[in-house]
Design a protein around this motif. Structure first.
Motif: not given
Length: 231
Positions: A137, A189, A179, A123, A139
């Motif tokens: 990241t 983002e 993504k 995160s 997602r």
């Protein structure tokens, strides 16, 4: 986690691709031409982060030295994570990626205290310290929503095939193109994380942002194939 059952969708994330993007920023922003990596454990899962990070740094800056990765040996030892980051700083690294769970928080603290460049994981951790310039990241929000949506579609329209949006069990391994993995500093983002953690990013230098988006686009188009610990 992979569960081999026909009614279970196992969501796997191409960490190497998101880590490549983080490495691009490290390769572009280092002033010492040395970057480092602190991992939780020396296992393929974490090697995948490192291999992608190393490839991204070298792609962005051919003269950069990627120091050998160091591993805490566990996920909940921030003291050792901090010690290892300090050791990398002592070797000249001024940009360090920490992929080590709670142990990584110690590494990020060392980066902050020594005013180096840091990178978070999974995160967005950029809000922790101003020295954390980006995060790789995963997602999970997008991936889980896609699976829930597909399950609802299949419940309402059971004859609908997978290509039309129905649910499919098995392994779903996706990355930057879908993504499912990325970088907190990608334009698509950045606003999400700022709103989530109620902070404002310091803008990246224009040449760094340009290189980052170029790398994203080339991964999506297939012009860049990111190496992996699993291949």
């Amino acid at each position: 986690m992979a569960v081999d059952q026909p009614n279970v969708a196992s969501l796997l994330f191409k960490a190497n691709e998101g880590s490549f993007l983080t490495g691009v920023i490290g390769g572009m922003m280092t002033q010492t031409a040395k970057v480092g990596f602190v991992g939780g454990m020396d296992i393929p899962l974490i090697q995948d982060f490192f291999i992608g990070y190393r490839a991204g740094a070298k792609w962005a800056n051919a003269s950069v030295t990627v120091l050998d990765p160091v591993f805490v040996g566990g996920w909940a030892d921030p003291t050792k994570g901090k010690e290892l980051a300090i050791s990398l700083i002592g070797l000249g690294a001024d940009a360090i990626f920490a992929a080590a769970g709670k142990s990584g928080l110690g590494a990020l603290e060392a980066i902050h205290e020594n005013e180096k460049i840091g990178f978070g994981v999974d995160s967005c951790q950029d809000y922790l310290y101003p020295e954390i310039k980006a995060s790789m990241t995963k997602r999970v929000d997008i991936a889980v929503f896609e699976m829930v949506k597909a399950a609802v579609i299949s419940k309402v329209l059971p004859k609908l095939d997978v290509e039309s949006g129905g649910f499919e069990g098995g392994y779903h391994n996706k990355g930057v193109a879908e993504k499912w993995t990325g970088c907190s500093r990608l334009p698509e983002e950045e606003g999400v994380w700022e709103a989530t953690y109620n902070f404002t990013e310091t803008p990246l230098p224009s040449n760094v942002l340009s290189k980052l988006t170029e790398a994203r686009d080339k991964i999506i188009s297939g012009n860049i194939t990111v190496p992996s610990a699993y291949t």
